[in-house]
Design a protein around this motif. Structure first.
Motif, PDB file in Angstrom:
ATOM      1  N   MET A   1      -6.148   1.677  22.984  1.00 59.68           N
ATOM      2  CA  MET A   1      -6.312   2.759  23.971  1.00 59.68           C
ATOM      3  C   MET A   1      -7.589   3.544  23.652  1.00 59.68           C
ATOM      4  SD  MET A   1      -3.762   5.976  24.703  1.00 59.68           S
ATOM      5  CE  MET A   1      -2.403   4.887  25.130  1.00 59.68           C
ATOM      6  N   PRO A   2      -8.613   3.509  24.525  1.00 55.82           N
ATOM      7  CA  PRO A   2      -9.838   4.267  24.264  1.00 55.82           C
ATOM      8  C   PRO A   2      -9.536   5.752  24.058  1.00 55.82           C
ATOM      9  CG  PRO A   2     -10.156   2.753  26.100  1.00 55.82           C
ATOM     10  CD  PRO A   2      -8.688   2.744  25.791  1.00 55.82           C
ATOM     11  N   THR A   3     -10.223   6.328  23.084  1.00 56.79           N
ATOM     12  CA  THR A   3      -9.920   7.692  22.650  1.00 56.79           C
ATOM     13  C   THR A   3     -11.191   8.511  22.546  1.00 56.79           C
ATOM     14  OG1 THR A   3      -8.001   6.901  21.384  1.00 56.79           O
ATOM     15  CG2 THR A   3      -8.901   9.043  20.768  1.00 56.79           C
ATOM     16  N   LEU A   4     -11.090   9.791  22.864  1.00 53.64           N
ATOM     17  CA  LEU A   4     -12.162  10.741  22.595  1.00 53.64           C
ATOM     18  C   LEU A   4     -11.896  11.379  21.240  1.00 53.64           C
ATOM     19  CD1 LEU A   4     -14.571  12.622  23.198  1.00 53.64           C
ATOM     20  CD2 LEU A   4     -12.986  14.088  24.482  1.00 53.64           C
ATOM     21  N   PHE A   5     -12.754  11.103  20.253  1.00 56.17           N
ATOM     22  CA  PHE A   5     -12.672  11.719  18.933  1.00 56.17           C
ATOM     23  C   PHE A   5     -13.641  12.896  18.873  1.00 56.17           C
ATOM     24  CE2 PHE A   5     -11.088   7.469  18.141  1.00 56.17           C
ATOM     25  CZ  PHE A   5     -10.095   7.651  17.196  1.00 56.17           C
ATOM     26  N   VAL A   6     -13.214  13.993  18.279  1.00 57.50           N
ATOM     27  CA  VAL A   6     -14.077  15.168  18.135  1.00 57.50           C
ATOM     28  C   VAL A   6     -14.075  15.594  16.669  1.00 57.50           C
ATOM     29  CG1 VAL A   6     -14.542  17.542  18.830  1.00 57.50           C
ATOM     30  CG2 VAL A   6     -13.611  15.921  20.501  1.00 57.50           C
ATOM     31  N   ALA A   7     -15.254  15.586  16.060  1.00 59.50           N
ATOM     32  CA  ALA A   7     -15.379  15.920  14.635  1.00 59.50           C
ATOM     33  C   ALA A   7     -15.612  17.409  14.453  1.00 59.50           C
ATOM     34  CB  ALA A   7     -16.517  15.102  14.018  1.00 59.50           C
ATOM     35  N   ASN A   8     -14.619  18.210  14.869  1.00 60.61           N
ATOM     36  CA  ASN A   8     -14.726  19.679  14.750  1.00 60.61           C
ATOM     37  C   ASN A   8     -14.267  20.097  13.357  1.00 60.61           C
ATOM     38  OD1 ASN A   8     -12.073  18.903  15.411  1.00 60.61           O
ATOM     39  ND2 ASN A   8     -11.640  20.770  16.557  1.00 60.61           N
ATOM     40  N   ASN A   9     -15.140  19.875  12.394  1.00 62.69           N
ATOM     41  CA  ASN A   9     -14.791  19.978  10.982  1.00 62.69           C
ATOM     42  C   ASN A   9     -14.545  21.397  10.496  1.00 62.69           C
ATOM     43  OD1 ASN A   9     -14.248  18.826   8.480  1.00 62.69           O
ATOM     44  ND2 ASN A   9     -16.367  19.001   7.796  1.00 62.69           N
ATOM     45  N   ARG A  10     -15.182  22.376  11.088  1.00 60.91           N
ATOM     46  CA  ARG A  10     -14.912  23.788  10.804  1.00 60.91           C
ATOM     47  C   ARG A  10     -14.914  24.517  12.142  1.00 60.91           C
ATOM     48  NH1 ARG A  10     -13.855  21.825   6.683  1.00 60.91           N
ATOM     49  NH2 ARG A  10     -14.458  22.416   4.568  1.00 60.91           N
ATOM     50  N   THR A  11     -13.867  25.258  12.403  1.00 59.95           N
ATOM     51  CA  THR A  11     -13.772  26.026  13.647  1.00 59.95           C
ATOM     52  C   THR A  11     -13.279  27.426  13.316  1.00 59.95           C
ATOM     53  OG1 THR A  11     -11.449  25.513  14.109  1.00 59.95           O
ATOM     54  CG2 THR A  11     -13.094  23.893  14.837  1.00 59.95           C
ATOM     55  N   GLU A  12     -13.361  28.297  14.308  1.00 59.18           N
ATOM     56  CA  GLU A  12     -12.819  29.644  14.134  1.00 59.18           C
ATOM     57  C   GLU A  12     -11.338  29.581  13.775  1.00 59.18           C
ATOM     58  OE1 GLU A  12     -14.707  28.635  16.658  1.00 59.18           O
ATOM     59  OE2 GLU A  12     -16.247  30.129  17.115  1.00 59.18           O
ATOM     60  N   HIS A  13     -10.664  28.593  14.308  1.00 59.51           N
ATOM     61  CA  HIS A  13      -9.240  28.420  14.043  1.00 59.51           C
ATOM     62  C   HIS A  13      -8.972  28.123  12.570  1.00 59.51           C
ATOM     63  CE1 HIS A  13      -5.105  27.337  15.207  1.00 59.51           C
ATOM     64  NE2 HIS A  13      -5.209  26.388  14.308  1.00 59.51           N
ATOM     65  N   PRO A 114      -8.943  15.175  17.835  1.00 58.12           N
ATOM     66  CA  PRO A 114      -9.879  16.008  17.074  1.00 58.12           C
ATOM     67  C   PRO A 114      -9.437  16.123  15.615  1.00 58.12           C
ATOM     68  CG  PRO A 114      -8.307  17.413  18.186  1.00 58.12           C
ATOM     69  CD  PRO A 114      -7.883  15.985  18.463  1.00 58.12           C
ATOM     70  N   ILE A 115     -10.299  16.679  14.794  1.00 59.65           N
ATOM     71  CA  ILE A 115      -9.885  16.988  13.427  1.00 59.65           C
ATOM     72  C   ILE A 115      -8.782  18.036  13.464  1.00 59.65           C
ATOM     73  CG2 ILE A 115     -10.633  18.112  11.283  1.00 59.65           C
ATOM     74  CD1 ILE A 115     -13.255  16.613  11.523  1.00 59.65           C
ATOM     75  N   ILE A 116      -8.941  19.045  14.313  1.00 61.54           N
ATOM     76  CA  ILE A 116      -7.917  20.064  14.454  1.00 61.54           C
ATOM     77  C   ILE A 116      -7.804  20.470  15.919  1.00 61.54           C
ATOM     78  CG2 ILE A 116      -9.532  21.955  13.946  1.00 61.54           C
ATOM     79  CD1 ILE A 116      -7.152  23.372  12.536  1.00 61.54           C
ATOM     80  N   PHE A 117      -6.594  20.661  16.366  1.00 59.43           N
ATOM     81  CA  PHE A 117      -6.347  21.107  17.728  1.00 59.43           C
ATOM     82  C   PHE A 117      -6.377  22.627  17.766  1.00 59.43           C
ATOM     83  CE2 PHE A 117      -4.822  17.125  19.673  1.00 59.43           C
ATOM     84  CZ  PHE A 117      -5.298  17.331  20.962  1.00 59.43           C
ATOM     85  N   ASP A 118      -7.441  23.181  18.309  1.00 61.25           N
ATOM     86  CA  ASP A 118      -7.501  24.620  18.534  1.00 61.25           C
ATOM     87  C   ASP A 118      -7.559  24.876  20.037  1.00 61.25           C
ATOM     88  OD1 ASP A 118     -10.042  23.814  19.179  1.00 61.25           O
ATOM     89  OD2 ASP A 118     -11.053  25.004  17.641  1.00 61.25           O
ATOM     90  N   ARG A 321       2.926  16.040  16.513  1.00 59.59           N
ATOM     91  CA  ARG A 321       2.700  14.615  16.309  1.00 59.59           C
ATOM     92  C   ARG A 321       1.307  14.425  15.721  1.00 59.59           C
ATOM     93  NH1 ARG A 321       7.203  15.262  17.067  1.00 59.59           N
ATOM     94  NH2 ARG A 321       8.645  14.268  18.557  1.00 59.59           N
ATOM     95  N   GLY A 322       1.233  13.582  14.700  1.00 60.11           N
ATOM     96  CA  GLY A 322      -0.060  13.313  14.090  1.00 60.11           C
ATOM     97  C   GLY A 322       0.021  13.358  12.582  1.00 60.11           C
ATOM     98  N   LEU A 323      -1.149  13.410  11.956  1.00 56.70           N
ATOM     99  CA  LEU A 323      -1.219  13.460  10.498  1.00 56.70           C
ATOM    100  C   LEU A 323      -1.050  14.889  10.015  1.00 56.70           C
ATOM    101  CD1 LEU A 323      -4.221  11.022  10.020  1.00 56.70           C
ATOM    102  CD2 LEU A 323      -1.828  10.569   9.455  1.00 56.70           C
ATOM    103  N   ILE A 324      -0.417  15.018   8.852  1.00 56.94           N
ATOM    104  CA  ILE A 324      -0.192  16.340   8.282  1.00 56.94           C
ATOM    105  C   ILE A 324      -0.222  16.218   6.767  1.00 56.94           C
ATOM    106  CG2 ILE A 324       2.336  16.109   8.280  1.00 56.94           C
ATOM    107  CD1 ILE A 324       2.411  19.109   9.157  1.00 56.94           C
ATOM    108  N   SER A 325      -0.835  17.182   6.114  1.00 55.08           N
ATOM    109  CA  SER A 325      -0.966  17.153   4.660  1.00 55.08           C
ATOM    110  C   SER A 325      -0.174  18.297   4.046  1.00 55.08           C
ATOM    111  CB  SER A 325      -2.442  17.272   4.263  1.00 55.08           C
ATOM    112  OG  SER A 325      -2.596  17.233   2.857  1.00 55.08           O
ATOM    113  N   GLY A 343      -1.681  20.970   9.450  1.00 57.08           N
ATOM    114  CA  GLY A 343      -1.395  20.063  10.548  1.00 57.08           C
ATOM    115  C   GLY A 343      -2.675  19.626  11.235  1.00 57.08           C
ATOM    116  N   ARG A 344      -3.434  18.796  10.573  1.00 57.14           N
ATOM    117  CA  ARG A 344      -4.719  18.323  11.077  1.00 57.14           C
ATOM    118  C   ARG A 344      -5.178  17.139  10.239  1.00 57.14           C
ATOM    119  NH1 ARG A 344      -8.228  20.386   7.181  1.00 57.14           N
ATOM    120  NH2 ARG A 344      -7.536  22.310   6.162  1.00 57.14           N
ATOM    121  N   VAL A 345      -6.285  16.561  10.630  1.00 61.36           N
ATOM    122  CA  VAL A 345      -6.936  15.547   9.791  1.00 61.36           C
ATOM    123  C   VAL A 345      -7.424  16.240   8.525  1.00 61.36           C
ATOM    124  CG1 VAL A 345      -8.933  14.025   9.619  1.00 61.36           C
ATOM    125  CG2 VAL A 345      -7.595  14.084  11.729  1.00 61.36           C
TER     126      VAL A 345
END
Length: 439
Positions: A1-13, A114-118, A321-325, A343-345
């Motif tokens: 399934m084609p996916t939009l990946f977003v490398a938002n490695n640091r956000t305000e969130h 995304p790396i994190i859903f904000d 749903r997704g990866l969590i550390s 709860g993010r990459v």
């Protein structure tokens, strides 16, 4: 399934206010966002803070057996904080948004990763019709990501599910923070103050009633000799602790000489599954990983995994749903305590993905992987040439060697992971890297 990946490695969130990050911290966020190249497949779209060096991008995608030419890689115009972080304003550029819409339509991408859903990512998913096929969007679409990247919410979830956690409190004002800190310090114990949302130990501060404590998980230890000194410190630092009073603060008993560990889980509609685990190398803040966790042989390790799964089952019931550390510590007394959830990459996800691909699904039993930041080199190309000439580059036949995982073009460093047969072999490889002449 084609996916939009977003490398938002640091956000305000993630960090509260991007303005408080130093230029160096933002630059680190920009080049380590390149790790997401190890996640994408052919036909996917990848949004990055700034395009990586082409030779590095080809190198990493070739290792992952992906044709770089079949990935749509895009970067929005610079924003308020430049090109190193994907700040909210960068996604508001009309021309970029139109180009992104065209890329989504042409590739047929139907979900967002995304790396994190904000809030920015939630708006992006809705605007481009990606919400329906994005797992767990019902949860993150209502701000659920705020809960799973909050240290105060973690303590509530862990306490409610009976997970072992360090003694501590969640405070909402300076007076309550000072009171609990003094209860710890006056009894001869150390304390750690944690900003509610930050990463990599940068939002933590350790306080001790005596000298000589080695910091792990924070940049420094502040010696607090008496109540008056504590009062002055809290008054001075409260705006930093609390984000100018906007966020709650976590205060915990800090146990010196602990081993930081983590376990990463995958939460799906069907179940919770182990994704990977390891130990965090600190000097004094996060500086790398050893995978798998050498503490897995500890008698308390099965209980740690059981508690982590129990916590994740509760989070699964919430709709995530997704990866969590789930981070933890192994204390000198032999306790294994949970102390954070994200709860993010995570900072280990790309290493696990690379090792799974290059070694196989049983890599946790067959190999030891060590990740390190900040290897000073003149350039990526010269570093790779030196690794190949010395026989240190990853070899598909032996399934061992060094993989460069990100390239800091402006800072003159690269990040790498080394894949070894065992701990002794990993130590040998790291020693050889340290002695390698790169020119």
């Amino acid at each position: 399934m084609p996916t939009l990946f977003v490398a938002n490695n640091r956000t305000e969130h993630m960090v509260g206010d991007l303005a408080v990050l130093t230029d160096e911290q933002r630059r680190l966020a920009g080049y380590t966002a390149q790790r997401m190249l190890s996640y994408v497949g052919e036909g996917d779209v990848l949004v990055v803070p700034h395009p990586p060096n082409d030779s590095f991008a080809r190198y990493l995608t070739e290792l992952m057996d992906v044709d770089l030419g079949k990935i749509r890689m895009m970067a929005p115009p610079p924003g308020r904080f430049g090109v190193d972080v994907l700040s909210a304003d960068r996604f508001e550029d009309f021309r970029f948004d139109r180009a992104l819409a065209a890329a989504i339509q042409e590739t047929g991408a139907t979900r967002l990763f995304p790396i994190i859903f904000d809030a920015v990512m939630v708006r992006l998913a809705r605007r481009h019709g990606l919400a329906a096929d994005t797992p767990g969007f019902g949860f993150v679409g209502q701000g659920g990501s705020d809960l799973l990247n909050s240290k105060s919410v973690f303590r509530a979830l862990a306490g409610g599910t009976g997970c072992p956690i360090p003694e501590g409190r969640v405070t909402a004002n300076a007076a309550a923070t000072e009171e609990w800190l003094w209860e710890l310090l006056s009894s001869g114990r150390c304390a750690i103050v944690k900003q509610d949302q930050h990463v990599g130990g940068y939002g933590n501060e350790i306080l001790s009633p005596y000298d000589g404590v080695t910091p792990i998980g924070a940049a420094e230890v502040i010696t607090v000799p008496d109540r008056e000194a504590l009062h002055d410190l809290v008054c001075r630092r409260w705006p930093w602790y609390s984000g100018d009073g906007r966020r709650r603060v976590v205060v915990e008993h800090y146990v010196p000489d602990c081993t930081p560990v983590y376990v990463e889980m995958s939460i799906t509609d069907d179940d919770v599954e182990l994704f990977g685990h390891g130990e965090m190398l600190t000097k004094p803040i996060f500086n790398g990983l050893v995978i798998p966790a050498q503490s897995a042989a500890h008698p308390g390790w099965p209980g740690y995994l059981e508690a982590a799964e129990k916590l994740c089952q509760a989070i699964r019931g919430m709709g995530y749903r997704g990866l969590i550390s789930i981070d933890g510590i192994v204390t000198p007394a032999g306790e294994v305590l949970l102390n954070e959830v994200n709860g993010r990459v995570g900072g280990s996800t790309h290493v696990t993905r690379i090792a799974q691909h290059l070694v196989g699904p049983a890599f946790l039993r067959e190999r030891v992987v060590m990740q390190r930041h900040f290897w000073p080199v003149p350039s990526f190309d010269q570093a790779l040439a030196a690794l190949r000439a010395s026989g240190l580059a990853f070899d598909r036949e032996t399934r061992t060697g060094v993989v460069i995982t990100s390239d800091d073009v402006t800072g003159g460093t690269v990040e790498y992971c080394l894949i070894a047969e065992n701990v002794e072999h990993a130590t040998e490889l790291e020693d050889r890297i340290g002695k390698l002449s790169v020119s």
